[in-house]
Design an enzyme around this catalytic site. Structure first.
Site, mmCIF file in Angstrom:
data_model
loop_
_atom_site.group_PDB
_atom_site.id
_atom_site.type_symbol
_atom_site.label_atom_id
_atom_site.label_comp_id
_atom_site.label_asym_id
_atom_site.label_seq_id
_atom_site.Cartn_x
_atom_site.Cartn_y
_atom_site.Cartn_z
ATOM 1 C CE LYS A 141 -3.022 2.764 2.977
ATOM 2 N NZ LYS A 141 -3.681 2.888 4.306
ATOM 3 C CD GLU A 186 -5.951 8.586 10.974
ATOM 4 O OE1 GLU A 186 -5.429 7.495 11.166
ATOM 5 O OE2 GLU A 186 -6.208 9.017 9.835
ATOM 6 C CD GLU A 230 -7.140 2.984 1.958
ATOM 7 O OE1 GLU A 230 -6.973 4.149 2.362
ATOM 8 O OE2 GLU A 230 -7.918 2.683 1.034
ATOM 9 C CD GLU A 366 -10.518 8.006 -0.913
ATOM 10 O OE1 GLU A 366 -9.759 7.968 0.071
ATOM 11 O OE2 GLU A 366 -10.884 6.977 -1.539
#
Length: 379
Positions: A141, A186, A230, A366
């Protein structure tokens, strides 16, 4: 600030700057020296009172952007309906005055943010190249970002931008440290009396146009194998970073969906008990960069980011938050943000996690969703 609670600093009593691969561990050591030399009178002894510093750190070891800890002269805090004021000054000098009133907000302004060093077509190409690397098993990733740029009129009042972000995204961390401004969903790490917690976000989908479509979007995200993979990379990187510092470490059993005004995220909460006396600065040094903002394996992902992103991320996706004299603190990941220079130049960033079945057009879309908070705040 988060949910109308948090800390605001006025003035600068002390500014410490760091750079390079050891910037966070250097900051942790320097902060211990500052605390050891300080005389603190704190009758409240609660989280967020006494001596503390605000900080923001560059994402990459080789970034030209400095990382800073800033000790304000005056701090105003608010939590659970209670407010307090802290004053800080160099030994031998007079205590700063407490400002009884702030200047009213400056004139309104509206600016457009336009593609910067990485144009939309270039971003699609970067995503496609990343997928090829993943297909060749070079890595699992990588998180690729792109930038938008603009320029503010002279003497623009950035509190207007902050107000828009705090009102529009109350469940996020709204922050402004040394020109880095944003509203992050986050939590990188929160340390409070040997207890630590983090919220890992990875996997995203746009909100639906109505209630039925919104529910369908959340379900699609929760059952998406691409987003699930992910997300799992991100969770495992956080657990691996925290295990050496904790005696107990737990996570929510399965990822859950978090609703924001413009999108859904997959989330996992992590909680633990510190066992080695680490401060929140020690923890961010151990955790950064997580797979949520870099990729897996970390060093391979960072190398590919440097190859495919034609710009310095600066402090985007780095830790931003505060640390107290006892080492406790709250640190978010600097997402949904823009760096504003003293001259008024604005650079905003947004990125996506790229895995084997990522589609360049969907990833570009996105990034547009993730740019929305900061673009709308400026416009």
């Amino acid at each position: 600030m988060r949910r109308n609670q948090g800390l605001a600093g006025i003035g600068t009593a002390l500014r410490l700057e760091f750079s390079g691969p050891t910037r966070m561990t250097d900051a942790a050591a320097a902060w211990r020296d500052v605390v050891a030399a300080a005389t603190v009178t704190d009758p409240l002894t609660r989280t967020g009172t006494g001596l503390l510093a605000f900080g923001t750190f560059a994402f990459d070891d080789s970034s030209s952007q400095t990382s800073v800890l800033i000790v304000p002269e005056v701090i105003v805090g608010r939590e659970d309906g209670q407010c307090w004021v802290t004053r800080i000054w160099p030994t031998g000098q007079a205590a700063p005055e407490i400002p009884l009133a702030l200047h009213p907000l400056g004139d309104e302004y509206r600016i457009s943010l336009l593609p910067g060093a990485l144009q939309p077509a270039g971003y699609r190409e970067a995503v496609a190249a990343a997928v090829e690397h993943i297909g060749a098993q070079d890595l699992s990733k990588v998180v690729l970002a792109r930038d938008l740029v603009g320029r503010l009129p002279a003497e623009s009042d950035l509190r207007r931008l902050l107000t828009e972000l705090a009102l529009g995204y109350p469940d996020c961390w709204t922050y402004a440290v040394d020109g880095l401004i944003g509203s992050s969903p986050e939590t990188l790490i929160r340390a409070d009396h040997n207890e630590v917690n983090a919220r890992v976000l990875a996997g995203t989908i746009s909100r639906g146009a109505d209630a039925a479509a919104d529910l369908e979007a959340a379900l699609a995200l929760a059952t998406s194998s691409k987003d699930g993979d992910e997300h799992e990379f991100a969770v495992q990187s956080v657990l691996a970073a925290l295990r050496p510092h904790t005696s107990v470490l737990t996570t929510s059993e399965i990822p859950f969906t978090v609703k924001l005004p413009n999108l859904w995220h997959l989330a996992t909460d992590v909680e633990g008990t510190l066992s080695d006396g680490s401060t929140s600065l020690d923890l961010i040094a151990a955790m950064h960069p997580t797979a949520a903002v870099a990729g897996t394996p970390t060093q391979d992902a960072l190398a590919l980011i440097r190859e495919l992103e034609p710009f310095d991320r600066g402090r985007y996706a780095g830790p931003v938050g505060w640390v107290g004299a006892d080492g406790d603190g709250e640190w978010a990941i600097a997402l949904r943000c823009a760096q504003v220079t003293p001259a008024g130049d604005v650079t905003a960033y947004a990125g996506c996690g790229i895995v084997l079945d990522s589609d360049p057009d969907r990833e570009l879309a996105e990034t547009k969703m993730k740019f929305r908070p900061i673009v709308e705040a400026f416009s």
